[in-house]
Design an enzyme around this catalytic site. Structure first.
Site, PDB file in Angstrom:
ATOM      1  N   GLU A 205       0.846  -1.210   0.000  1.00 39.44           N
ATOM      2  CA  GLU A 205       0.000   0.000   0.000  1.00 39.44           C
ATOM      3  C   GLU A 205       0.883   1.263   0.000  1.00 39.44           C
ATOM      4  OE1 GLU A 205      -3.217  -0.155   2.890  1.00 39.44           O
ATOM      5  OE2 GLU A 205      -4.128  -1.850   1.845  1.00 39.44           O
ATOM      6  N   TYR A 272     -11.158  -4.713   0.306  1.00 38.62           N
ATOM      7  CA  TYR A 272     -11.910  -5.181   1.477  1.00 38.62           C
ATOM      8  C   TYR A 272     -13.402  -4.949   1.262  1.00 38.62           C
ATOM      9  CZ  TYR A 272      -7.652  -5.854   4.180  1.00 38.62           C
ATOM     10  OH  TYR A 272      -6.452  -6.323   4.642  1.00 38.62           O
ATOM     11  N   GLU A 323      -5.023  -8.693  -0.459  1.00 42.94           N
ATOM     12  CA  GLU A 323      -5.789  -8.571   0.780  1.00 42.94           C
ATOM     13  C   GLU A 323      -7.253  -8.444   0.387  1.00 42.94           C
ATOM     14  OE1 GLU A 323      -4.363  -5.609   3.576  1.00 42.94           O
ATOM     15  OE2 GLU A 323      -2.273  -6.028   3.059  1.00 42.94           O
TER      16      GLU A 323
HETATM   17  O1  AHR Z   1      -5.132  -6.129   6.969  1.00 36.85           O
HETATM   18  C1  AHR Z   1      -5.094  -4.949   7.699  1.00 36.85           C
HETATM   19  C2  AHR Z   1      -4.455  -3.784   6.941  1.00 36.85           C
HETATM   20  O2  AHR Z   1      -5.255  -3.435   5.851  1.00 36.85           O
HETATM   21  C3  AHR Z   1      -3.107  -4.056   6.322  1.00 36.85           C
HETATM   22  O3  AHR Z   1      -2.074  -3.880   7.227  1.00 36.85           O
HETATM   23  C4  AHR Z   1      -3.032  -3.037   5.232  1.00 36.85           C
HETATM   24  O4  AHR Z   1      -2.238  -3.454   4.151  1.00 36.85           O
HETATM   25  C5  AHR Z   1      -4.479  -2.812   4.843  1.00 36.85           C
HETATM   26  O5  AHR Z   1      -4.802  -1.479   4.806  1.00 36.85           O
END
Ligand code: AHR
Length: 518
Positions: A205, A272, A323
């Site tokens: 990131e 996410y 992620e």
């Molecule tokens: O998974 C939690 C956090 O989410 C990680 O450290 C980061 O890469 C993302 O923003």
């Protein structure tokens, strides 16, 4: 779609195979027929095991107190790793494990985590609550964990606060066989065998916690770092660049435009699925909002793939969803008790995992690797533990959802035509390897029971079995007191040549394994 009456369902269920379990009282007058068709002539690509990868960060109780309890702990352990966690993860099969972050990676200095544990420095974890870590879990401990669970290690290197020299030395320390000072230091620290680490992340990131850079700034740094990351002892590093958040093509293009055609091996994107409620208190509308995001994830993967494919040689860059997973509103009381970002996984979480894994099957030709966040205790985890002093280690609903997809690994994904392609319609995927075919379904609806009529175009099945993960309560979960509330059950499936029939009650994930005839 055709409506089914309760009487017709009772009559037809009598013909289902003996020895299978039919969920009771789940079907109502609202049961609806849903047709799907598996096209065996339309192959998508191999479902790489790495699409079922995982992520372990120094965050909350993922590592310390979760995976790692230390050799002197009264909690049963293997070389300091929680024994029960090792057993559960080995059973599931963890193809690849990314470590040590996340945001943590860009503030991690690998030399802090080698050598005699008593001499390792204590450092503040600035990203995750300012906890002080004693570095008792470092490079050797991580490699040992990977060997115990048979996972391929993936190291995320520090670009934000590190240097090309530091990262190139880590590669040499891990992979150079013997004879250099760094490799001899590894040998002195207990490992004659090089670690053969193939996957190296170059920052994380970098548009945010990894250095707050613009894409062109990061591209310049990436190119500088990459010059020094070399093949040692026959292990050629596979370099993964920090990619976009979701569908941010500005980052991807801004970075790729400055690469002068010298592309990384992989580009990491993060996506996410945020949620408005506390993990075990979701309302139906908020669940629907969260699960609907998976359609956008699928669109973003297609979009990022097309951006890559638009560059000469861009087609060789592996797209990595580094992620992903549900990120709910986490109550402070849970974080105080169990650690930062500690999140219970519910039936809703299992549906989310199933929707993600089904879409990865459908996008098998577009993806190289996918790592859910995170493996233990943090966000959408496979296991939860009650604390460093407790033996309790519970397999979450997400663990079982992953178990349902294991059969797809290394098989060839096939196109599936479905009646309803809306974000909350029945989700399906299929794969085939030799004389075995695996079908997975997710019914994310909280108000609709489905009877799935599946036809196989170009194949005949001789027998089949099915397993289901189901609870009519979207907030049902496996807790420390009731660890087996939502577990896999055998499920009824009717197999008649090219016709397969099974019931998908509201809020369920199921997999059918078919034996194919000639
Ligand atoms: O998974 C939690 C956090 O989410 C990680 O450290 C980061 O890469 C993302 O923003």
């Amino acid at each position: 779609m055709g409506r089914f009456s309760r009487r017709r369902f009772m009559a037809s269920s009598a013909s289902l195979a003996l020895g299978t379990v039919i969920p009771r009282n789940v079907f109502t007058d609202s049961t609806v027929m849903h047709r799907v068709r598996v096209r065996t002539d339309a192959e998508i690509g191999v479902v790489k095991p790495e699409l079922h990868g995982h992520f372990a960060e120094h965050l909350g109780s993922c590592v310390y107190g979760g995976l790692w309890v230390g050799k002197d702990s009264k909690v049963p352990n293997v070389n300091g790793h929680r024994r029960l966690a090792i057993e559960y993860l080995r059973d599931l099969g963890i193809p690849v494990l990314r470590w040590p972050g996340g945001c943590f990676a860009d503030d991690y200095h690998w030399r802090d985590g080698i050598g005699p544990p008593a001499k390792r420095p204590k450092r503040v974890n600035i990203h995750w609550g300012g906890s002080v870590e004693d570095n008792s879990f470092g490079t050797h401990e991580f490699i040992d964990l990977c060997r115990l669970i048979k996972a391929e290690p993936y190291f995320a290197g520090n670009v934000g606060s590190g240097s090309p020299r530091e990262l190139r030395d880590w590669v040499e320390y891990c992979n150079y066989p013997s004879g250099s000072d760094l490799s001899e230091e590894r040998v002195a620290n207990g490992s004659r065998e090089p670690f053969h680490v193939r996957y190296w992340g170059v920052g994380n990131e970098s548009w945010g916690c990894g250095g707050d850079m613009r894409p062109e700034e990061y591209a310049a740094l990436y190119r500088q770092f990459a010059v020094y990351l070399r093949e040692f002892g026959g292990t050629k590093p596979f370099l993964i660049a920090s990619g976009p958040s979701g569908s941010d093509v500005g980052w991807s293009r801004g970075f790729l435009d400055k690469m002068r055609g010298e592309f990384p091996d992989g580009l990491s994107m993060h996506y996410y699925e945020g949620g408005a409620d506390a993990p075990t208190e979701f309302t139906v509308p908020h669940m629907n909002d969260q699960l609907s995001i998976f359609a956008k994830v699928e669109d973003s993967i297609r979009l990022q793939r097309s951006v890559l494919d638009g560059y000469r040689q861009g087609g060789n860059v592996g797209l990595i969803l580094d992620e992903w997973g549900v990120w709910d509103r986490i109550p402070e009381s849970d974080e105080r008790r169990y650690g930062k970002l500690w999140q219970q996984s519910t039936m809703r979480g299992a549906l989310a995992a199933g929707l993600g894994l089904n879409s990865f099957n459908r996008l098998a030709d577009k993806l190289y690797m996918c790592n859910i966040a995170q493996i233990v205790n943090v966000l959408q985890s496979l296991l939860i533990t009650e604390g460093a002093q407790s033996e309790k280690c519970v397999r979450t609903t997400s663990y079982y959802a992953f178990a349902l997809f294991k059969g797809h690994r290394s098989k060839t994904s096939l196109h599936v035509d479905t009646q309803d392609q809306s974000p909350l319609g029945l989700s399906s995927s299929a794969s085939r390897g030799g004389d075995e075919m695996v079908l997975s379904f997710v019914n994310p609806r909280s108000d609709l029971d489905l009877r799935v009529h599946c036809s196989l175009a170009g194949a005949l099945a001789t027998e089949g079995t099915a397993e289901i993960l189901h609870s009519a309560d979207l907030n049902a979960c496996n807790s420390f007191l009731k660890p087996d509330t939502v577990v896999l059950q055998k499920h009824a499936v009717k197999v008649d040549g090219s016709k397969i029939q099974l019931d998908m009650p509201r809020l369920s994930v199921a997999t059918v394994t078919l034996r194919l005839g000639r």
